[in-house]
Scaffold this motif. Structure first.
Motif, PDB file in Angstrom:
ATOM      1  N   VAL A  93      -3.597  30.521  28.580  1.00 46.63           N
ATOM      2  CA  VAL A  93      -4.374  29.497  27.384  1.00 46.63           C
ATOM      3  C   VAL A  93      -4.452  28.189  28.084  1.00 46.63           C
ATOM      4  N   ILE A  94      -3.263  27.690  28.261  1.00 47.35           N
ATOM      5  CA  ILE A  94      -3.144  26.235  28.718  1.00 47.35           C
ATOM      6  C   ILE A  94      -3.848  25.909  29.588  1.00 47.35           C
ATOM      7  N   ASP A  95      -3.922  26.708  30.732  1.00 48.10           N
ATOM      8  CA  ASP A  95      -4.720  26.498  32.132  1.00 48.10           C
ATOM      9  C   ASP A  95      -6.147  26.401  31.606  1.00 48.10           C
ATOM     10  N   GLN A  96      -6.445  27.470  30.951  1.00 44.31           N
ATOM     11  CA  GLN A  96      -7.833  27.207  30.490  1.00 44.31           C
ATOM     12  C   GLN A  96      -8.437  26.053  29.866  1.00 44.31           C
ATOM     13  N   CYS A  97      -7.623  25.573  28.949  1.00 44.06           N
ATOM     14  CA  CYS A  97      -7.634  24.215  28.162  1.00 44.06           C
ATOM     15  C   CYS A  97      -7.693  23.121  29.223  1.00 44.06           C
ATOM     16  N   LEU A  98      -7.161  23.234  30.174  1.00 46.21           N
ATOM     17  CA  LEU A  98      -6.874  22.058  31.051  1.00 46.21           C
ATOM     18  C   LEU A  98      -8.063  22.105  32.237  1.00 46.21           C
ATOM     19  N   GLN A  99      -8.564  23.104  32.500  1.00 47.33           N
ATOM     20  CA  GLN A  99      -9.451  23.311  33.561  1.00 47.33           C
ATOM     21  C   GLN A  99     -10.566  22.339  33.596  1.00 47.33           C
ATOM     22  N   LYS A 100     -11.548  22.261  32.393  1.00 47.70           N
ATOM     23  CA  LYS A 100     -12.484  21.616  31.845  1.00 47.70           C
ATOM     24  C   LYS A 100     -12.275  20.438  32.279  1.00 47.70           C
ATOM     25  N   PRO A 101     -11.097  19.361  31.488  1.00 46.99           N
ATOM     26  CA  PRO A 101     -10.974  18.159  31.760  1.00 46.99           C
ATOM     27  C   PRO A 101     -10.755  17.903  33.309  1.00 46.99           C
ATOM     28  N   ALA A 102      -9.952  18.486  33.851  1.00 47.88           N
ATOM     29  CA  ALA A 102      -9.565  18.479  35.308  1.00 47.88           C
ATOM     30  C   ALA A 102     -10.814  18.375  36.055  1.00 47.88           C
TER      31      ALA A 102
END
Length: 234
Positions: A93-102
């Motif tokens: 879940v955390i990886d999915q949340c951070l992928q777009k901003p990255a």
């Protein structure tokens, strides 16, 4: 082994490995496993002895709350799974949340300018640390970025100020300059240029117009003088 050790092991086996007929239909699970170890197994199988959540205040609170019961802000609870399983779920879940901003930030960053500060010999085994105490400041009134830093080796008495406009398409005059302290605190012009030489220990912006520096006397002796100075950018 002492009799005390044997008694301890026997009590452990009696408490945790009693026969459990209700588990006979599960492959290889004929006993109650130790209740702590089951949470640490790195597998996706259900827990053999799941916890009893009856009377848990948090679960009762969620059950009675209309708004929180189905809230997407609460991480789902898996009472039948180990901590390793929950950890993998949370990491996903955390990886999915951070992928777009990255992705967005990565595509928006680009090099605006390249300034050569120093050169080192390629034959050296390790590059010496020549860049020290960088401090960043943003002047929102003038839309300017500042970087304060010092260079070691031959320029310990200097502090460098790098200035860039927040709009990378615009340039500013004196984009980078150095301020040398040297012997500027000498009481008279008759003093030796080497008698009161100062180097910069630290430097920060005090406000948009002022830089605060901590200076130390460069001479090798006890009781070196320390000076706190405030310098106007102008």
């Amino acid at each position: 082994m002492t009799q005390k050790d044997i008694t301890f092991v026997a009590d452990f086996l009696t408490e945790h490995f009693n026969e459990a007929p209700e588990l006979y239909n599960r492959k290889g699970k004929y006993f109650n496993v130790e209740r702590v170890g089951q949470y640490l197994k790195d597998e996706d199988d259900d827990l053999v002895s799941p916890p009893n959540t009856e009377g848990n205040q948090w679960f009762n609170f969620l059950k009675d709350s209309t708004h929180l019961k189905e809230s997407p802000l609460l991480f789902p609870y898996y009472p039948e799974k180990s901590l390793h399983f929950v950890k993998r779920q949370m990491e996903g879940v955390i990886d999915q949340c951070l992928q777009k901003p990255a992705d967005v930030i990565g595509k928006s960053v680009h090099q605006a300018v390249c300034i050569s500060l120093y050169k080192v010999s390629q034959s050296e085994d390790s590059t010496p640390q020549l860049f020290k105490l960088p401090f960043l400041w943003n002047d929102k009134t003038s839309n300017l970025h500042y970087v304060l830093f010092t260079m070691l080796e031959n320029s310990i008495s200097k502090i460098h100020i790098l200035r860039r406009h927040t709009d990378t398409s615009r340039s500013v005059s004196n984009g980078i300059l150095a301020v040398e302290f040297g012997n500027f605190l000498n009481n008279s012009i008759n003093e030796s240029s080497d008698s009161r030489c100062y180097s910069c220990l630290d430097a920060h912006f005090y406000d948009d117009e002022t830089v605060t520096v901590v200076l130390k006397e460069s001479v090798q002796q006890e009781g070196k003088e320390r000076v706190l100075a405030q310098l106007p950018l102008s």
